[in-house]
Design an enzyme around this catalytic site. Structure first.
Site, PDB file in Angstrom:
ATOM      1  N   PRO A  47       0.824  -1.217   0.000  1.00 22.73           N
ATOM      2  CA  PRO A  47       0.000   0.000   0.000  1.00 22.73           C
ATOM      3  C   PRO A  47       0.853   1.261   0.000  1.00 22.73           C
ATOM      4  O   PRO A  47       1.916   1.307   0.622  1.00 22.73           O
ATOM      5  CB  PRO A  47      -0.779  -0.107   1.312  1.00 22.73           C
ATOM      6  CG  PRO A  47       0.149  -0.847   2.225  1.00 22.73           C
ATOM      7  CD  PRO A  47       0.879  -1.838   1.340  1.00 22.73           C
ATOM      8  N   ARG A  68      -0.723   4.977  -1.317  1.00 21.19           N
ATOM      9  CA  ARG A  68      -1.685   6.071  -1.157  1.00 21.19           C
ATOM     10  C   ARG A  68      -2.582   5.937   0.076  1.00 21.19           C
ATOM     11  O   ARG A  68      -2.809   6.910   0.795  1.00 21.19           O
ATOM     12  CB  ARG A  68      -2.566   6.120  -2.409  1.00 21.19           C
ATOM     13  CG  ARG A  68      -3.470   7.331  -2.513  1.00 21.19           C
ATOM     14  CD  ARG A  68      -4.445   7.180  -3.693  1.00 21.19           C
ATOM     15  NE  ARG A  68      -3.799   6.759  -4.907  1.00 21.19           N
ATOM     16  CZ  ARG A  68      -3.340   7.587  -5.852  1.00 21.19           C
ATOM     17  NH1 ARG A  68      -3.487   8.886  -5.716  1.00 21.19           N
ATOM     18  NH2 ARG A  68      -2.759   7.105  -6.934  1.00 21.19           N
ATOM     19  N   ARG A  94      -0.358  16.446  -9.283  1.00 26.76           N
ATOM     20  CA  ARG A  94      -1.551  15.635  -9.544  1.00 26.76           C
ATOM     21  C   ARG A  94      -2.685  16.370 -10.262  1.00 26.76           C
ATOM     22  O   ARG A  94      -3.281  15.820 -11.187  1.00 26.76           O
ATOM     23  CB  ARG A  94      -2.057  14.980  -8.259  1.00 26.76           C
ATOM     24  CG  ARG A  94      -1.008  14.044  -7.620  1.00 26.76           C
ATOM     25  CD  ARG A  94      -1.572  13.221  -6.474  1.00 26.76           C
ATOM     26  NE  ARG A  94      -2.518  12.230  -6.946  1.00 26.76           N
ATOM     27  CZ  ARG A  94      -3.828  12.354  -6.910  1.00 26.76           C
ATOM     28  NH1 ARG A  94      -4.383  13.419  -6.373  1.00 26.76           N
ATOM     29  NH2 ARG A  94      -4.598  11.423  -7.412  1.00 26.76           N
ATOM     30  N   CYS A 134       4.526  29.323 -15.664  1.00 27.00           N
ATOM     31  CA  CYS A 134       4.109  29.816 -16.975  1.00 27.00           C
ATOM     32  C   CYS A 134       3.523  28.700 -17.830  1.00 27.00           C
ATOM     33  O   CYS A 134       4.088  28.329 -18.865  1.00 27.00           O
ATOM     34  CB  CYS A 134       5.301  30.459 -17.668  1.00 27.00           C
ATOM     35  SG  CYS A 134       5.980  31.762 -16.648  1.00 27.00           S
ATOM     36  N   GLU A 135       2.428  28.122 -17.363  1.00 21.09           N
ATOM     37  CA  GLU A 135       1.703  27.107 -18.123  1.00 21.09           C
ATOM     38  C   GLU A 135       0.243  27.208 -17.703  1.00 21.09           C
ATOM     39  O   GLU A 135      -0.045  27.311 -16.508  1.00 21.09           O
ATOM     40  CB  GLU A 135       2.170  25.689 -17.750  1.00 21.09           C
ATOM     41  CG  GLU A 135       3.624  25.452 -17.944  1.00 21.09           C
ATOM     42  CD  GLU A 135       3.924  24.134 -18.646  1.00 21.09           C
ATOM     43  OE1 GLU A 135       2.981  23.461 -19.087  1.00 21.09           O
ATOM     44  OE2 GLU A 135       5.110  23.818 -18.743  1.00 21.09           O
TER      45      GLU A 135
HETATM   46  C1  LIG Z   1       2.687   2.404  -7.167  1.00 21.21           C
HETATM   47  C2  LIG Z   1       2.739   0.988  -6.733  1.00 21.21           C
HETATM   48  C3  LIG Z   1       2.170   0.587  -5.518  1.00 21.21           C
HETATM   49  C4  LIG Z   1       1.401   1.523  -4.622  1.00 21.21           C
HETATM   50  O1  LIG Z   1       0.184   1.918  -5.153  1.00 21.21           O
HETATM   51  P1  LIG Z   1      -0.847   2.749  -4.264  1.00 21.21           P
HETATM   52  O2  LIG Z   1      -1.981   3.004  -5.174  1.00 21.21           O
HETATM   53  O3  LIG Z   1      -0.175   3.985  -3.826  1.00 21.21           O
HETATM   54  O4  LIG Z   1      -1.227   1.874  -3.106  1.00 21.21           O
HETATM   55  C5  LIG Z   1       2.318  -0.743  -5.152  1.00 21.21           C
HETATM   56  N1  LIG Z   1       2.983  -1.619  -5.927  1.00 21.21           N
HETATM   57  C6  LIG Z   1       3.540  -1.269  -7.101  1.00 21.21           C
HETATM   58  C7  LIG Z   1       4.261  -2.277  -7.898  1.00 21.21           C
HETATM   59  C8  LIG Z   1       3.428   0.047  -7.546  1.00 21.21           C
HETATM   60  O5  LIG Z   1       3.965   0.386  -8.714  1.00 21.21           O
END
Ligand SMILES: *Cc1c(COP(=O)(O)O)cnc(C)c1O
Length: 420
Positions: free
Chosen positions: A274, A276, A316, A348-349
């Site tokens: 995990p 995010r 983002r 500047c975008e």
């Molecule tokens: C980016 C990534 C994650 C994490 O993804 P989240 O959406 O942030 O939980 C886990 N494993 C791999 C291989 C990734 O590339």
């Protein structure tokens, strides 16, 4: 649940007023809550209690050493995607035997470094990569532990850029070809097969795609068994979504329960990656309003709030049209009039915005705004575009705060550059 709340109409991070930190640190800066980081890690990890498992935080989501160290102390491992992330994870105190290495483009140097460190396993993403790992392990006289990343061809129903488990995406090996690769790996002198992995995407708001992928992986593990290949680690990747606006992602506990239910009959260590869901709502970006202006040239007047943070600091919104809630640090009155505005940065975008057509109360230059839910893919994706030094990162613990990354200076900006 996080610890960014208004008390007496001012925004707090835990027991510290955000404005007090801004006064000392200057703006913009990223602000993280330690209690929220711990709470989210624990909420996720404890869902798998009763099962052999290892939570490996996805370092790319938020890579500050102090934050990685919070997870290291809670028993967390790391999911890394580069040599730089390996360096960070080790420096932050994460044990190498809890580190897994994913990504389609591992270089020779990176593979060598990971073998030297003695990581838990490589998630191999192509036949050529397997060959390269074998070659390097042979040179070094060691054994490389590998899993293959299976591409289960499952639609995660998320943003196209962060969907990774479809056959058309660059990630993993199709199920049908994977068996052959396992058989090939089995014959390699310096390769030890330890797992199967998959990661289908990020910011998933439904459980079904995870389960669909898991069933395909389970099925595949069954086929491996028939070939006398036994798996110790089943890596299900990351991807559980969070609330930015009005999403309704699964609660980590429900996610965990659904996975556990599917894995009743399997005897292996589950690995979770995990990112995010742990840090996303544990961090904010604090910025100061510089100007407000109204452009009356077009069909309808357009209002802008111009802030001192920009797309280089938080990518983002520009990159994914992502929504981030924006809260005034001084809470506006309920009845305060609101107007539709664009909240924009100084770059500047035209793509440099934090929010578009957002209803906001009247804001004056000098006031502080908090861009919420920035703890994942916030600072870690930032750049110095427009020669804007990277901002500071601050960690709050109760009523205390600590600068966990200094704001970069102009000298930092040109470090390594050569003037003839
Ligand atoms: C980016 C990534 C994650 C994490 O993804 P989240 O959406 O942030 O939980 C886990 N494993 C791999 C291989 C990734 O590339």
């Amino acid at each position: 649940m996080n610890y960014f709340t208004y008390k007496n109409s001012i925004l707090y991070c835990e027991d510290k007023p955000v404005q007090d930190i801004a006064q000392e640190v200057g703006t913009p800066f990223y602000l993280y809550s330690k209690a929220t980081l711990q709470r989210h890690f624990d909420a996720f990890d404890s869902g798998f209690t009763g099962m052999k498992h290892q939570t490996c935080f996805a370092v790319k989501a938020c890579s500050n050493l102090s934050i990685l160290n919070v997870f290291a102390k809670m028993g967390g491992g790391a999911d890394i995607v580069s040599g730089g992330e390996l360096f960070r994870a080790m420096k932050a105190g994460i044990e190498p035997q809890k580190i897994i290495y994913s990504g389609v483009g591992k270089t020779k140097t990176e593979i060598r470094q990971a073998l030297e460190a003695g990581i838990l396993m490589f998630n191999v993403e192509s036949p050529q990569e397997l060959g390269r790992i074998q070659e390097i392990a042979a040179e070094m006289g060691c054994t490389a532990r590998v899993a293959f990343r299976i591409n289960p061809d499952v639609d995660p129903k998320t943003h196209a850029y962060i969907s990774t488990g479809l056959a058309k995406n660059k990630f993993g090996i199709p199920v049908d070809e994977a068996l052959q690769e396992y058989l090939r790996a089995k014959e390699m002198e310096n390769i030890e097969i330890v797992g199967v992995s998959c990661h289908i995407g990020s910011q998933l708001t439904q459980i079904d795609p995870f389960i669909e992928a898991l069933r395909k992986v389970k099925n595949f593990v069954g086929r491996l068994e028939q070939e006398d290949i036994h798996i110790q680690h089943l890596d299900l990747g990351g991807g559980v979504g969070i609330v930015y606006n009005d999403e309704q992602p699964p609660h980590p506990t429900d996610y965990a329960a659904a996975i556990q239910a599917e894995l009743q009959d399997m005897d292996c260590t589950l690995i979770l990656e995990p990112g995010r869901v742990i840090t996303g709502n544990a961090g904010i970006l604090v910025t100061e309003v510089q100007y407000t202006k109204v452009n009356r040239g077009g069909e309808k007047e357009k209002r802008f709030i111009i802030i001192d943070a920009a797309m280089n600091d938080l990518t983002r919104p520009s990159l994914y049209k992502a929504f981030h809630e924006i809260l005034p640090v001084q809470e506006p009155a309920e009845e305060a009039p609101r107007h539709e505005v664009d909240v924009v940065g100084p770059i500047c975008e035209t793509g440099d915005f934090m929010a578009r057509d957002r209803m906001m109360p009247d804001i004056q230059p000098g006031e502080l705004l908090a861009v919420m839910s920035c703890g994942a893919y916030g600072f870690s994706m930032s750049s110095t575009y427009n020669s804007r030094p990277k901002v500071a990162e601050v960690l709050v613990d109760g009523d205390q705060f600590r600068i966990i990354r200094q704001r970069e200076s102009y000298e930092d900006l040109v470090r390594g550059e050569d003037l003839p």
